[in-house]
Structures are given as C-alpha cells and as structure tokens.
Design an enzyme around this catalytic site. Structure first.
Site, PDB file in Angstrom:
ATOM      1  N   GLU A  47       0.819  -1.224   0.000  1.00 46.07           N
ATOM      2  CA  GLU A  47       0.000   0.000   0.000  1.00 46.07           C
ATOM      3  C   GLU A  47       0.850   1.271   0.000  1.00 46.07           C
ATOM      4  O   GLU A  47       0.838   2.044   0.956  1.00 46.07           O
ATOM      5  CB  GLU A  47      -0.917   0.022   1.218  1.00 46.07           C
ATOM      6  CG  GLU A  47      -1.887  -1.115   1.265  1.00 46.07           C
ATOM      7  CD  GLU A  47      -2.934  -0.956   2.369  1.00 46.07           C
ATOM      8  OE1 GLU A  47      -2.841  -0.002   3.148  1.00 46.07           O
ATOM      9  OE2 GLU A  47      -3.848  -1.783   2.418  1.00 46.07           O
ATOM     10  N   GLU A 101      -5.047  -8.734   1.007  1.00 45.11           N
ATOM     11  CA  GLU A 101      -5.606  -8.463   2.342  1.00 45.11           C
ATOM     12  C   GLU A 101      -7.091  -8.187   2.203  1.00 45.11           C
ATOM     13  O   GLU A 101      -7.508  -7.495   1.266  1.00 45.11           O
ATOM     14  CB  GLU A 101      -4.998  -7.202   2.984  1.00 45.11           C
ATOM     15  CG  GLU A 101      -3.609  -7.342   3.504  1.00 45.11           C
ATOM     16  CD  GLU A 101      -3.124  -6.058   4.187  1.00 45.11           C
ATOM     17  OE1 GLU A 101      -3.955  -5.307   4.749  1.00 45.11           O
ATOM     18  OE2 GLU A 101      -1.908  -5.826   4.132  1.00 45.11           O
TER      19      GLU A 101
HETATM   20  C1  BG6 Z   1      -4.013  -2.382   5.639  1.00 46.88           C
HETATM   21  C2  BG6 Z   1      -2.569  -2.544   6.058  1.00 46.88           C
HETATM   22  O1  BG6 Z   1      -4.175  -1.104   5.159  1.00 46.88           O
HETATM   23  O2  BG6 Z   1      -4.991  -2.442   6.620  1.00 46.88           O
HETATM   24  C3  BG6 Z   1      -2.375  -3.294   7.360  1.00 46.88           C
HETATM   25  O3  BG6 Z   1      -1.783  -3.114   5.042  1.00 46.88           O
HETATM   26  C4  BG6 Z   1      -3.433  -2.897   8.351  1.00 46.88           C
HETATM   27  O4  BG6 Z   1      -1.076  -3.047   7.828  1.00 46.88           O
HETATM   28  C5  BG6 Z   1      -4.807  -3.246   7.776  1.00 46.88           C
HETATM   29  O5  BG6 Z   1      -3.247  -3.452   9.611  1.00 46.88           O
HETATM   30  C6  BG6 Z   1      -5.981  -2.990   8.691  1.00 46.88           C
HETATM   31  O6  BG6 Z   1      -5.976  -1.667   9.145  1.00 46.88           O
HETATM   32  P1  BG6 Z   1      -5.894  -1.319  10.692  1.00 46.88           P
HETATM   33  O7  BG6 Z   1      -5.463   0.096  10.745  1.00 46.88           O
HETATM   34  O8  BG6 Z   1      -7.241  -1.533  11.270  1.00 46.88           O
HETATM   35  O9  BG6 Z   1      -4.888  -2.257  11.288  1.00 46.88           O
END
Ligand code: BG6
Length: 471
Positions: free
Chosen positions: A166, A368
């Site tokens: 990202e 993800e």
């Molecule tokens: C993604 C990232 O944007 O979202 C992760 O690659 C991140 O590192 C995930 O943990 C979820 O977001 P958050 O801020 O709730 O952990």
C-alpha cells in the site's frame, strides 16, 4: 441460500506484516523503525499505550503460529521483512536478522505454507528517516540496495516477492492527514513521497530482474506490488464536477499504481493536474527511464472499503492544501463502526471486472481483506469462544463476489485474510481484532481459536461454503 465453490487452484492463506507481529523490537541487532521511535516519543498516541515493541510476539512463537495456520488448512502466508531487522546501519546484512527470516521461511515451507514476502510495509528505519525518509533520493537508492541484498539472501527460498505494501498509505498518513508520526500536513510533501516510492518500487523491480537473470532468485519466482485498491464511486446522479472528483480520486489512488505496474509510467492527467495546481514532485531527467522498469508479474490487492467521493465544496482547505474530492456518504451504506469503514463486498467484484476490462493481461490476488472489531470479548459464549458470526458473513460475502468475478473472466488467483491471528494495528494497537484466532494479551499472548475458525477450517477442507447474499 446458495453454495459457492472455490475455483480450481484458487489459494487461501493468511496476511500479516513483520512490524505488526514480530515484536522483539530490540533483539538480534534490530534497529529502530519509525514505529519504535513514535512509541518512545509519545506512547499516549497508541490505544491503551501499547506501542510497537511486542507485536503479537511472532518472533518468539512463529513455529506455533505456522502450525496454527496449517491446522486451519491454509496453504500460504504473507509477511514482510523488516528493513530495520535485515540490515545494519551501514546497509550490510545483519546476520542475526537474516537468520530469523531463514528459520521462518524454512519452517513455513516444511509445514506446506508458501511464503509471500513484502519488502516494505510502512516501516521506515529511523536512521533513514533522519536522512530525509521518502523525501530523499538517497533513501530511494538505499531501498534498491536493500532489495538487492534481500534477493541475494533469500532468493532461493522465496517464490513470491512484493516491493511495497500500500505505497500510498504511508505518504498520506505521515504527510497529508498527519495521523502518523511525524504528523505533517502538506500535500506537496505527501505526493513527493508517493513519487519517490514509485521510483523505489521501480528500482526494486529492476534489481529483481537482474537477480533473476543472474540466477540469484529462483527461476519460478515472480515479483509484484501490493496496493490498497479501493474502488471509487460517486453519487448515482453525478454532476460534471462529481465525475472530475471521481477521476482524480481514482487517478491518485488506483490508476497511479495500475499504470506504473502495467505500463511503467504514471497517469498523465494526474501529473498535469498536480502541475497545474503548482505541486512540484522533484522530477529529474532520467526518471521516466526508471519508472519504465516498474512493470510487475502480478498484483496484490488489499480491499477493505470502497472510496465514495463527490465534488469538493472548496478547491483548497483552510491550510491552503489542494482538495480534489470530498467524501460522499452513500445513503445505503453498511458500516463496521469499530473501524469507521464501510462494508461493501461487491467492491471486490467491481474491481475484478475493472482489472479484466482495463488491464486484461494482469494477474492478481486479494492480498488483504478482513474485519477488525472492538470489544470482541463481549461476544464470548459459554464455551469460552468468541462468537464472531460477523466475521464469517464478511468473508463469505467478499469471497462470493470474488468468485463471481473469476467466473466472469477476472484473473484473480487467490485470497489472503488479514489477519488470521490477531495482531498489532499500528496506533490502534489491539483495539480492533481481525483474527479467526484470538491473542490474549492478559495471559502471555496465548492463542485461542474463535468460533469462526471452525468455519474457515471447513471452507479449506470442502472448498465451498453456503452464502445467503444476492444471487
Ligand atoms: C491495511 C494494512 O491497510 O490495513 C495493514 O496493510 C493494516 O497493515 C490493515 O493493519 C488494517 O488496518 P488497521 O489500521 O485496522 O490495522
């Protein structure tokens, strides 16, 4: 109710990152990253004052965690190497850091889990930040050298490499919204970082190509980029100005990276718009040549929420920074209130068809996707397990729309859930939990499956699941 069957060869795995899991922040010669520095400077900025130091203790329990993932029937996992663990301050390999990743990759392979490795996941080493971070061309060069060393060290162990995770998020969170340290709010500095990371990505891909030619990395390996592709939408009856906001929003966040990884260039309309608003990116002669090397073998797409926008009320904010779009609140939206993110599974289908139609040669996978919920303890049943039906609904809905996109010709090869085992969420620490497996901070970070883990186990075994959503 319908039965959704996973396509032939479609893989299911787990996503995580080094900085959010490993902990052991000062063990084995690891240097400070900006997360450690921010934790030291202002621990109050982190939920419950839980800083970067322990992650979810993966450094110490990676074997048990890999066994857990294997027990759930997953066949791959994605993590990142921490630059601050692998290299010392002189940019040379730190043997203890390298040894950890060798042990990890070997153990994962033995367990039948294919490692997918990202070189950079928001974790700038502090000594490099002090030399200018992503605003400095020296740091861009240092990244290329780091990538070269990582390929040389692990080239025979890793098949799936990714240059960045990202790449838009760190510039925006550190230099535009100011949410993350060093809390800057400056459009031009943010976009300069975005531009420099694009150069670093391209140099990283070039290093990889050279390593491949020399037989340093496996012949069956590939390189990609992981990005957050939030499909962009505007209101149903858009004005010209709404459409312009949509184009620019999509251009900055999506097309920027899609063009870079498929064409080796950046979108002209976005560059022109930046130039016309006086934004200077520090472009140098020869940069086009560097960017042309950024074309990848495939792409990882992180998807959590759509990006709904409309025409901005004003072209600049009170601080004089340009505004190209305002958020648009869709009247039908369903929210994950814990994270403040909209839940819109069909976004994966829309993105899948966009790739199919606009970048037909591009293979991709979901790198993800997940749901983080606050206060899950309140859902603990009499059996002691957290009853997290919402997680099953979330994953089933996203997978179902994804499978539909594949059946309509999108070249999506698999799905990694974020994060199968609860992990540390940057400044939100352990506020919102993503896992199918709970991490109990009060009892030595003990791992315990949640109720949803049985569903996941079933899906990996049968390769199908029931779904109540739209036909
Ligand atoms: C993604 C990232 O944007 O979202 C992760 O690659 C991140 O590192 C995930 O943990 C979820 O977001 P958050 O801020 O709730 O952990």
């Amino acid at each position: 109710m319908s039965v959704v069957r996973l396509p032939e060869g479609f893989f299911l795995g787990a996503a995580m990152s080094g900085a959010q899991t490993e902990g052991a922040y000062a063990v084995g010669g690891k240097l400070e990253s900006l997360w450690d520095t921010w934790s030291d400077l202002d621990i109050g900025s982190f939920t419950n004052k839980v800083g970067s130091y322990v992650g979810n203790d993966f450094y110490h329990c990676y074997e048990a965690d890999i066994d857990l993932l294997k027990g759930l029937g997953l066949t791959s996992f994605r993590t990142s190497i921490q630059w601050s663990r692998l290299l010392d301050r002189d940019g040379q390999v730190n043997p203890e850091g390298a040894a950890f990743y060798h042990r990890l990759f070997a153990y994962a392979r033995k367990a039948g889990l294919e490692p997918f490795v990202t070189l950079y996941h928001f974790d700038m080493p502090t000594y490099l930040y002090r030399r200018g971070g992503w605003e400095s061309r020296d740091v861009v060069e240092a990244y290329a050298s780091y990538a070269r060393k990582a390929f040389a060290e692990f080239g025979q162990e890793v098949r799936y490499w990714f240059t960045f995770n990202e790449p838009i998020v760190e510039p925006e969170n550190r230099y535009l919204t100011g949410e993350w340290y060093p809390h800057v709010r400056d459009f031009q500095r943010c976009r300069t970082c975005q531009y420099d990371i694009s150069l670093a990505h391209s140099l990283g891909v070039w290093e990889y190509r050279r390593a491949k030619e020399a037989g340093v990395v496996r012949a069956d390996s590939r390189i990609g980029l992981v990005s957050s592709f939030a499909p962009a939408y505007t209101r149903d009856d858009p004005s010209e100005a709404d459409l312009a906001a949509l184009r620019m929003s999509d251009g900055i966040s999506n097309r920027w990276w899609l063009d870079l990884v498929t064409k080796g260039s950046l979108p002209e309309d976005v560059m022109d718009e930046f130039a016309s608003t006086g934004v200077e990116l520090g472009i140098r002669p020869g940069d086009d040549e560097i960017l042309s090397r950024g074309v990848v073998d495939w792409l990882g797409c992180n998807y959590y929420q759509p990006n709904r926008v409309q025409a901005p009320a004003r072209p600049t904010g009170d601080d004089g920074q340009p505004i190209f779009a305002d958020p648009y609140v869709w009247p039908d939206r369903v929210m994950n209130e814990s994270r403040g993110w909209e839940i819109y599974p069909k976004g994966l289908y829309d993105f899948g068809l966009k790739i199919r139609d606009e970048y037909p040669d591009l293979e991709w996978y979901v790198s993800e996707n997940g749901i983080g919920i606050e206060g899950e303890d309140a859902n603990r049943g009499a059996d002691g397990l957290i009853a997290d039906d919402y997680r099953v609904d979330f994953v089933a809905g996203h997978l179902a729309w994804l499978v539909r996109a594949v059946s309509e010709g999108s070249r999506c090869r698999g799905y990694h859930y974020w994060a199968v085992i609860d992990n540390w969420s940057w400044n939100h620490a352990f506020k919102n939990r993503y896992g199918f497996v709970e991490v109990d901070l009060a009892h030595g970070y003990e791992r315990r499956p949640k109720a949803s883990a049985a569903w996941l186990r079933d899906v990996t075994r049968t390769r199908e699941f029931e779904w109540e959503g739209a036909e």
